[in-house]
Design a protein around this motif. Sequence first.
Motif, PDB file in Angstrom:
ATOM      1  N   LEU A 148       0.837  -1.200   0.000  1.00  0.00           N
ATOM      2  CA  LEU A 148       0.000   0.000   0.000  1.00  0.00           C
ATOM      3  C   LEU A 148       0.869   1.245   0.000  1.00  0.00           C
ATOM      4  CD1 LEU A 148      -2.748  -0.991   2.614  1.00  0.00           C
ATOM      5  CD2 LEU A 148      -2.938  -1.028   0.119  1.00  0.00           C
ATOM      6  N   SER A 149       1.951   1.224   0.772  1.00  0.00           N
ATOM      7  CA  SER A 149       2.863   2.370   0.820  1.00  0.00           C
ATOM      8  C   SER A 149       3.544   2.580  -0.529  1.00  0.00           C
ATOM      9  CB  SER A 149       3.920   2.163   1.907  1.00  0.00           C
ATOM     10  OG  SER A 149       3.321   2.052   3.182  1.00  0.00           O
ATOM     11  N   LEU A 150       3.900   1.484  -1.177  1.00  0.00           N
ATOM     12  CA  LEU A 150       4.552   1.587  -2.483  1.00  0.00           C
ATOM     13  C   LEU A 150       3.640   2.249  -3.507  1.00  0.00           C
ATOM     14  CD1 LEU A 150       6.799   0.978  -4.538  1.00  0.00           C
ATOM     15  CD2 LEU A 150       5.792  -1.313  -4.824  1.00  0.00           C
ATOM     16  N   ILE A 151       2.386   1.810  -3.570  1.00  0.00           N
ATOM     17  CA  ILE A 151       1.500   2.389  -4.590  1.00  0.00           C
ATOM     18  C   ILE A 151       1.155   3.845  -4.261  1.00  0.00           C
ATOM     19  CG2 ILE A 151       0.561   0.185  -5.364  1.00  0.00           C
ATOM     20  CD1 ILE A 151      -1.942   0.687  -3.768  1.00  0.00           C
ATOM     21  N   TYR A 152       1.122   4.198  -2.965  1.00  0.00           N
ATOM     22  CA  TYR A 152       0.861   5.609  -2.656  1.00  0.00           C
ATOM     23  C   TYR A 152       2.100   6.457  -2.941  1.00  0.00           C
ATOM     24  CZ  TYR A 152      -0.917   9.838  -0.591  1.00  0.00           C
ATOM     25  OH  TYR A 152      -1.342  11.137  -0.415  1.00  0.00           O
ATOM     26  N   LEU A 153       3.270   5.908  -2.729  1.00  0.00           N
ATOM     27  CA  LEU A 153       4.492   6.629  -3.100  1.00  0.00           C
ATOM     28  C   LEU A 153       4.452   6.974  -4.589  1.00  0.00           C
ATOM     29  CD1 LEU A 153       8.126   5.762  -2.078  1.00  0.00           C
ATOM     30  CD2 LEU A 153       7.584   6.202  -4.469  1.00  0.00           C
ATOM     31  N   LEU A 154       4.093   5.998  -5.404  1.00  0.00           N
ATOM     32  CA  LEU A 154       4.036   6.225  -6.848  1.00  0.00           C
ATOM     33  C   LEU A 154       2.927   7.202  -7.206  1.00  0.00           C
ATOM     34  CD1 LEU A 154       4.604   2.540  -8.016  1.00  0.00           C
ATOM     35  CD2 LEU A 154       6.255   4.419  -8.103  1.00  0.00           C
ATOM     36  N   CYS A 155       1.791   7.098  -6.520  1.00  0.00           N
ATOM     37  CA  CYS A 155       0.662   7.996  -6.773  1.00  0.00           C
ATOM     38  C   CYS A 155       1.046   9.443  -6.470  1.00  0.00           C
ATOM     39  CB  CYS A 155      -0.533   7.565  -5.916  1.00  0.00           C
ATOM     40  SG  CYS A 155      -1.971   8.661  -6.018  1.00  0.00           S
ATOM     41  N   PHE A 156       1.635   9.663  -5.297  1.00  0.00           N
ATOM     42  CA  PHE A 156       1.998  11.026  -4.901  1.00  0.00           C
ATOM     43  C   PHE A 156       3.128  11.559  -5.779  1.00  0.00           C
ATOM     44  CE2 PHE A 156       3.330  14.476  -2.097  1.00  0.00           C
ATOM     45  CZ  PHE A 156       2.107  14.927  -1.615  1.00  0.00           C
ATOM     46  N   LEU A 157       4.042  10.674  -6.151  1.00  0.00           N
ATOM     47  CA  LEU A 157       5.137  11.069  -7.042  1.00  0.00           C
ATOM     48  C   LEU A 157       4.590  11.513  -8.395  1.00  0.00           C
ATOM     49  CD1 LEU A 157       8.274  11.122  -7.304  1.00  0.00           C
ATOM     50  CD2 LEU A 157       8.110   8.804  -8.215  1.00  0.00           C
ATOM     51  N   ASP A 158       3.634  10.756  -8.938  1.00  0.00           N
ATOM     52  CA  ASP A 158       3.059  11.093 -10.235  1.00  0.00           C
ATOM     53  C   ASP A 158       2.261  12.398 -10.182  1.00  0.00           C
ATOM     54  OD1 ASP A 158       4.158   8.830 -11.296  1.00  0.00           O
ATOM     55  OD2 ASP A 158       2.323   7.647 -11.251  1.00  0.00           O
ATOM     56  N   ARG A 159       1.666  12.674  -9.031  1.00  0.00           N
ATOM     57  CA  ARG A 159       0.843  13.878  -8.894  1.00  0.00           C
ATOM     58  C   ARG A 159       1.691  15.142  -8.735  1.00  0.00           C
ATOM     59  NH1 ARG A 159      -2.311  13.538  -3.713  1.00  0.00           N
ATOM     60  NH2 ARG A 159      -2.300  11.394  -4.473  1.00  0.00           N
ATOM     61  N   THR A 160       2.849  15.016  -8.074  1.00  0.00           N
ATOM     62  CA  THR A 160       3.617  16.207  -7.698  1.00  0.00           C
ATOM     63  C   THR A 160       4.942  16.354  -8.444  1.00  0.00           C
ATOM     64  OG1 THR A 160       4.662  15.016  -5.846  1.00  0.00           O
ATOM     65  CG2 THR A 160       2.615  16.196  -5.384  1.00  0.00           C
ATOM     66  N   ASN A 161       5.292  15.395  -9.293  1.00  0.00           N
ATOM     67  CA  ASN A 161       6.590  15.506  -9.983  1.00  0.00           C
ATOM     68  C   ASN A 161       6.641  16.673 -10.963  1.00  0.00           C
ATOM     69  OD1 ASN A 161       5.020  14.496 -12.078  1.00  0.00           O
ATOM     70  ND2 ASN A 161       6.032  12.506 -12.150  1.00  0.00           N
ATOM     71  N   ILE A 162       5.498  17.287 -11.218  1.00  0.00           N
ATOM     72  CA  ILE A 162       5.485  18.465 -12.078  1.00  0.00           C
ATOM     73  C   ILE A 162       6.283  19.601 -11.449  1.00  0.00           C
ATOM     74  CG2 ILE A 162       3.324  19.399 -11.120  1.00  0.00           C
ATOM     75  CD1 ILE A 162       2.593  20.257 -13.997  1.00  0.00           C
ATOM     76  N   GLY A 163       6.393  19.590 -10.096  1.00  0.00           N
ATOM     77  CA  GLY A 163       7.222  20.588  -9.421  1.00  0.00           C
ATOM     78  C   GLY A 163       8.693  20.426  -9.747  1.00  0.00           C
ATOM     79  N   ASN A 164       9.145  19.173  -9.867  1.00  0.00           N
ATOM     80  CA  ASN A 164      10.527  18.912 -10.282  1.00  0.00           C
ATOM     81  C   ASN A 164      10.718  19.192 -11.767  1.00  0.00           C
ATOM     82  OD1 ASN A 164       9.890  16.455  -8.062  1.00  0.00           O
ATOM     83  ND2 ASN A 164      11.780  17.598  -7.716  1.00  0.00           N
ATOM     84  N   ALA A 165       9.702  18.825 -12.564  1.00  0.00           N
ATOM     85  CA  ALA A 165       9.793  19.025 -14.011  1.00  0.00           C
ATOM     86  C   ALA A 165       9.873  20.506 -14.363  1.00  0.00           C
ATOM     87  CB  ALA A 165       8.581  18.386 -14.699  1.00  0.00           C
ATOM     88  N   ARG A 166       9.291  21.342 -13.509  1.00  0.00           N
ATOM     89  CA  ARG A 166       9.308  22.789 -13.777  1.00  0.00           C
ATOM     90  C   ARG A 166      10.730  23.332 -13.873  1.00  0.00           C
ATOM     91  NH1 ARG A 166       6.818  27.588  -9.876  1.00  0.00           N
ATOM     92  NH2 ARG A 166       6.430  29.116 -11.545  1.00  0.00           N
ATOM     93  N   LEU A 167      11.642  22.778 -13.073  1.00  0.00           N
ATOM     94  CA  LEU A 167      13.021  23.254 -13.081  1.00  0.00           C
ATOM     95  C   LEU A 167      13.780  22.825 -14.331  1.00  0.00           C
ATOM     96  CD1 LEU A 167      14.218  22.834  -9.372  1.00  0.00           C
ATOM     97  CD2 LEU A 167      12.981  24.725 -10.447  1.00  0.00           C
TER      98      LEU A 167
END
Length: 491
Positions: free
Chosen positions: A49-68
């Motif tokens: 469950l932790s693994l899939i939420y890690l991936l979920c949150f990463l996919d939702r917020t990685n746009i902050g990293n992509a912005r740079l």
Amino acid sequence: MAAKVHEKNAGVLDVSASDSVESIEAQGFDEARTKKLVRKLDWHLIPFLSLIYLLCFLDRTNIGNARLDNLEKDLKLRGLQYNDCLAILFPFYIAAEIPSNMMMKRFRPSMWLTFIMVFWSIAMICQGFVKNYSGLMATRVFLGVFEGGLFPGVNYYITQWYCRHECGFRMALFFSAATLAGAFGGILARGIAEMNGVGGKSAWAWIFILEGLLSIVVSFTAYWAINDYPATAKFLTKDERKEVERRLAVDHGNLSNAFAYKYVLQAIKDWKIYIHMLICMAGFCPIYSFSLFLPTIIKNMGYTANQAQLMSVPPYVAACFFTIAASWFADRVRQRGVFMLGFQVIAITGFAMLAGTSKPRIQYGGTVLAAIGIYPQIPLGLAWNGNNIGGSLKRGTGIAMQVMGGNCGGIIASYVYLTRDSPRFIKGHSLLIGIIGMAFFLTLFMTTWTRMENSRRDKVAGDRGPVSLTEEQKIKDTELADNAPWFRYTV
């Protein structure tokens, strides 16, 4: 003969329970076997469950990293268009939450969670192929639709396996994946930056594509890795399955687990859930602001883009430790409100340090304190609300409502830090201080009210004395949820 269940500040007190609970209560495991059983549940449920939420949150917020990595420049985003792309996800994310929990109740968790994971992974991969503002907006919509069911669904799922005083720590273990996603996302984005130009694609596109591919690979194992319910869990023996169900029946006072829309209506009419929605909104708003803009905030302290990606890791590591530790202690003492109040003060201190000085060292210390203060509030708040809702479907609806309210904070968060306010973002930091301050006073109200209501119910029960309930009264009590006279709130 009355079955008696004792729990400090929460649970069922000196109640005449049904014969079914009464007959199985005597067959419970001893303390050593119970601890072994709970550890077995932990190892088979929480890691995946932790693994899939890690991936979920990463996919939702990685746009902050992509912005740079020149996302805005390549897609020709102007003005508030980047913020619009962040915000568009949340209305659809919110709209999906209650229906998703109802679908998971109607179908099996392994089927439903696998379904939504496959499709949010596809949306994530497609995000790496967009060419303009419209394409990015469209993929963010679909990402919100399919990701929306995971967080409330898993929190509801946890309540179907663990007693109320055990849920907070497990929710914290699960939610700590969000902090690890922040740390992992910074490191991964720094590595993927070296792929800039590979296949004719920019580094930001590879961030979306590779992280989406990782999610879809994991999603293909989800159907077999997720256990549906205790009664059908293959990793448990027959006696263990009975014991898990016995513990839940005793802990929840044998309240109704039936699928009936009247329990959904009970949740919608419950004023306490709306207070928790506001507290959750005031928790998620700084978390989304933090996760979506932290690399930008650190870069504006005077660091390079690559340095900012790596320096975003330590605040998340600290937040992960305190998220898990706080919920572990809260479960031990069976209280939530006082812990939330403490972390809200820490969060306010952190954002005050960011707003009050231009010195990079103090500002960076503020990001660490802010992370420590904001992340533990979510699992503590979800466990608190879930503990205080009686009945399976009402609880599932109430948790979804709470997370729905929380993710309204994501819409606000998308516009907290505006480019025109850089490099200090004083307005954004000050706004978050005010929002967390609101959460502090609402939390103080709820912990005070639950203590007073428990005392009132204790007094009524003491004045009335032991009562033997008829079968008709027992059936009626199962439908009262947390309004049952013997129900006690977690404070």
